[in-house]
Design a protein around this motif. Sequence first.
Motif, PDB file in Angstrom:
ATOM      1  N   ASN A 487       0.816  -1.227   0.000  1.00  0.00           N
ATOM      2  CA  ASN A 487       0.000   0.000   0.000  1.00  0.00           C
ATOM      3  C   ASN A 487       0.844   1.269   0.000  1.00  0.00           C
ATOM      4  N   GLY A 488       1.908   1.263  -0.799  1.00  0.00           N
ATOM      5  CA  GLY A 488       2.724   2.470  -0.939  1.00  0.00           C
ATOM      6  C   GLY A 488       3.755   2.668   0.154  1.00  0.00           C
ATOM      7  N   THR A 489       3.946   1.671   1.019  1.00  0.00           N
ATOM      8  CA  THR A 489       4.962   1.742   2.074  1.00  0.00           C
ATOM      9  C   THR A 489       5.918   0.578   1.924  1.00  0.00           C
ATOM     10  N   GLU A 490       7.210   0.881   1.949  1.00  0.00           N
ATOM     11  CA  GLU A 490       8.206  -0.193   1.939  1.00  0.00           C
ATOM     12  C   GLU A 490       8.197  -0.854   3.311  1.00  0.00           C
ATOM     13  N   ILE A 491       7.875  -2.140   3.363  1.00  0.00           N
ATOM     14  CA  ILE A 491       7.863  -2.844   4.647  1.00  0.00           C
ATOM     15  C   ILE A 491       9.103  -3.711   4.832  1.00  0.00           C
ATOM     16  N   GLY A 492       9.875  -3.900   3.759  1.00  0.00           N
ATOM     17  CA  GLY A 492      11.085  -4.697   3.878  1.00  0.00           C
ATOM     18  C   GLY A 492      11.932  -4.559   2.640  1.00  0.00           C
ATOM     19  N   GLY A 493      13.194  -4.872   2.790  1.00  0.00           N
ATOM     20  CA  GLY A 493      14.088  -4.793   1.643  1.00  0.00           C
ATOM     21  C   GLY A 493      15.305  -5.669   1.859  1.00  0.00           C
ATOM     22  N   GLY A 494      15.910  -6.065   0.748  1.00  0.00           N
ATOM     23  CA  GLY A 494      17.098  -6.892   0.854  1.00  0.00           C
ATOM     24  C   GLY A 494      17.787  -7.020  -0.476  1.00  0.00           C
ATOM     25  N   SER A 495      18.763  -7.908  -0.525  1.00  0.00           N
ATOM     26  CA  SER A 495      19.528  -8.072  -1.752  1.00  0.00           C
ATOM     27  C   SER A 495      20.336  -9.358  -1.684  1.00  0.00           C
ATOM     28  N   VAL A 496      20.785  -9.772  -2.860  1.00  0.00           N
ATOM     29  CA  VAL A 496      21.849 -10.775  -2.948  1.00  0.00           C
ATOM     30  C   VAL A 496      23.151 -10.043  -2.646  1.00  0.00           C
ATOM     31  N   ARG A 497      24.051 -10.704  -1.889  1.00  0.00           N
ATOM     32  CA  ARG A 497      25.278 -10.040  -1.466  1.00  0.00           C
ATOM     33  C   ARG A 497      26.445 -10.408  -2.390  1.00  0.00           C
ATOM     34  N   ILE A 498      27.405  -9.528  -2.459  1.00  0.00           N
ATOM     35  CA  ILE A 498      28.647  -9.825  -3.167  1.00  0.00           C
ATOM     36  C   ILE A 498      29.422 -10.867  -2.348  1.00  0.00           C
ATOM     37  N   PHE A 499      29.869 -11.924  -2.996  1.00  0.00           N
ATOM     38  CA  PHE A 499      30.669 -12.917  -2.277  1.00  0.00           C
ATOM     39  C   PHE A 499      32.001 -13.208  -2.979  1.00  0.00           C
ATOM     40  N   GLN A 500      32.241 -12.515  -4.096  1.00  0.00           N
ATOM     41  CA  GLN A 500      33.490 -12.714  -4.828  1.00  0.00           C
ATOM     42  C   GLN A 500      34.402 -11.508  -4.606  1.00  0.00           C
ATOM     43  N   ASN A 501      35.644 -11.769  -4.231  1.00  0.00           N
ATOM     44  CA  ASN A 501      36.563 -10.697  -3.859  1.00  0.00           C
ATOM     45  C   ASN A 501      36.749  -9.662  -4.967  1.00  0.00           C
ATOM     46  N   HIS A 502      36.884 -10.119  -6.205  1.00  0.00           N
ATOM     47  CA  HIS A 502      37.176  -9.159  -7.275  1.00  0.00           C
ATOM     48  C   HIS A 502      35.986  -8.223  -7.502  1.00  0.00           C
ATOM     49  N   VAL A 503      34.761  -8.725  -7.301  1.00  0.00           N
ATOM     50  CA  VAL A 503      33.576  -7.868  -7.454  1.00  0.00           C
ATOM     51  C   VAL A 503      33.516  -6.873  -6.301  1.00  0.00           C
ATOM     52  N   GLN A 504      33.807  -7.336  -5.076  1.00  0.00           N
ATOM     53  CA  GLN A 504      33.762  -6.437  -3.924  1.00  0.00           C
ATOM     54  C   GLN A 504      34.820  -5.340  -4.044  1.00  0.00           C
ATOM     55  N   GLU A 505      36.014  -5.719  -4.514  1.00  0.00           N
ATOM     56  CA  GLU A 505      37.077  -4.718  -4.688  1.00  0.00           C
ATOM     57  C   GLU A 505      36.679  -3.685  -5.735  1.00  0.00           C
ATOM     58  N   LYS A 506      36.057  -4.129  -6.817  1.00  0.00           N
ATOM     59  CA  LYS A 506      35.596  -3.204  -7.856  1.00  0.00           C
ATOM     60  C   LYS A 506      34.515  -2.275  -7.302  1.00  0.00           C
ATOM     61  N   MET A 507      33.622  -2.817  -6.488  1.00  0.00           N
ATOM     62  CA  MET A 507      32.570  -2.004  -5.894  1.00  0.00           C
ATOM     63  C   MET A 507      33.178  -0.896  -5.031  1.00  0.00           C
ATOM     64  N   PHE A 508      34.155  -1.242  -4.200  1.00  0.00           N
ATOM     65  CA  PHE A 508      34.792  -0.229  -3.359  1.00  0.00           C
ATOM     66  C   PHE A 508      35.503   0.814  -4.216  1.00  0.00           C
ATOM     67  N   GLU A 509      36.101   0.377  -5.302  1.00  0.00           N
ATOM     68  CA  GLU A 509      36.800   1.304  -6.208  1.00  0.00           C
ATOM     69  C   GLU A 509      35.813   2.316  -6.787  1.00  0.00           C
ATOM     70  N   VAL A 510      34.652   1.834  -7.255  1.00  0.00           N
ATOM     71  CA  VAL A 510      33.637   2.724  -7.831  1.00  0.00           C
ATOM     72  C   VAL A 510      33.109   3.694  -6.775  1.00  0.00           C
TER      73      VAL A 510
END
Length: 601
Positions: A487-510
């Motif tokens: 009804n127009g209210t966010e009641i929850g949220g989530g995501s798939v997490r990064i679990f690969q080092n090279h992706v996490q390092e790239k994310m921090f770089e960006v």
Amino acid sequence: MAETMKGLKRSHRCTEVSQKNIGETVTVMGWVQKSRNKGGIIFVDLRDRSGILQIIFEESDVKEEGFKKAEKLRSEYVIAVVGKVEARSGAVNDNLLTGDIELRATEVRILSESDTPPFPIEEDSKTKEELRLKYRYLDLRRPDLQKNLIMRSKVATLTRAFLAEEGFLEIETPMLTKSTPEGARDYLVPSRVHPGNFYALPQSPQLFKQLLMCSGYDRYFQIVRCFRDEDLRADRQPEFTQMDMELSFVDVDDVIDVNERLLQKLFKEVLDVEVSLPIQRMPYKEAMERFGSDKPDLRFGMELKDVSDVVKGCGFSVFTTALSNGGSVRGINATGQGNMPRKKIDALVDFAKGFGAKGLAYIAMSEDGTNKSSFSKFMTEEEMAALINRMEGKAGDLLLFAADEDDIVFDVLGNLRLEIARNLELLNKEEYKFLWVTEFPLLEYSKEQERYVAKHHPFTMPMEEDLHLLDTAPEKVRAKAYDIVLNGTEIGGGSVRIFQNHVQEKMFEVLGFSKEDAYDRFGFLLNAFKYGVPPHAGLAYGLDRLVMLMAKEDSIRDVIAFPKVKDASCLMTDAPNIVEEKQLVELGIEVSNVEEPTTEC
């Protein structure tokens, strides 16, 4: 003088007594809702958390001493009553669960007397909220608030049972942790043992629940207090409760599946409302373009329509300037509101300006076929006809347009459609419209920080097909993130997490973090990731918001036992407050003089 319970034991709550108990002797205890002395017979409405039971006192039944006690009874006295259950002698009260019975008292004890309360203890109180919050312990006696907190307890209990059956383990995470300032402001706690150092109260258990996945616990959940030092509104508090979970070896569909079944169970068992599965999903981009919001209310239409191509060559400079600056022109159709008075249209214009609009263009289409417009003189008849046709306008409709940068247009029209819906009473609280919003942008650009920041948090997994865009067009990268909206209210949220080092390092770089910065903030998590981390994902509900909507309330304060007000203060305990100088010295803290804020509800 107050008496004791010695020798008495409560046998029933008030509404646990029913017709099947007629003829039985029972013992009930609670608060006097009201007392009516009819001369020789006294009627008392006794209240506990279950509801109200009518008690009858007659001198022949309770003897002279007991009748004198009954004559003393006033609102909010706490009493114990022993008596015999009878069918109601007067008219049946269909508004009470116990409206067809009454209790003929044989013994009464006054356990506690009461001063006159500062406001009546009643449902739908008209007393100002400031006064009720000052005396919250009295406010919490009101039946509507008690029903809300009982519902909240039931939601939490059912959630625990459901998740346990699904193989989740309930594990507690720390309240005193390290500050990781990437998001809302932390509440800081000074350390006496480590002078000059501070703990932070958790904004969420995010990092710890990811560590639990690294530790092999597979499925975790927790109903946990979280803290954010941010400005408040109706659906926010400085301390709030999350129903938090994390799962290993899963992807988006797995998390959505278990949560859809959880919501289906909660709404069926608590409200007897059927939630049809699967719940509709909508990508973020579609939600913004259709509803101007990433948490759209689907209980009514009035969707946004992009008319940029229709007006691109017109003579109305407001439209053409917005388009030449890379923006858009979009509109909504307030069906049947073509005869809205000019004063109300002006009020909508002022409302829109509060969200960044420079103004609103409109076409009011009367039932007689004539149109009134704020800009028709700048357009040809053919252009106006094409615009009305794109908006599916007909006699009796009101067409409203915003022209600016996309973000502003979405914000203006998204909020405007909600305001019109409120004014037209289109928001039916008996209706529950769920929606998953998916494929959020991974990043958003912060003009203030002059860098990209994470839309959710730095550990959110990009969609695999967008990974190559992190170097060339980071603003176009979509996240494997999902919000559940009601009804127009966010009641929850989530995501798939990064679990690969090279992706996490790239994310921090960006995000503009050096390797040293990343390890300084999140080193304990990044080090854990060196030792084998499973693919994992999670979601957290705002328990307060969820129960607020289930209880059909407008504010989460009505489903929290002891809430704060807008300036994060507690009117009942007068917190926050000064502390003794000795305590500050022990912590090595000196307080500068600051201006006292004005308390607001």
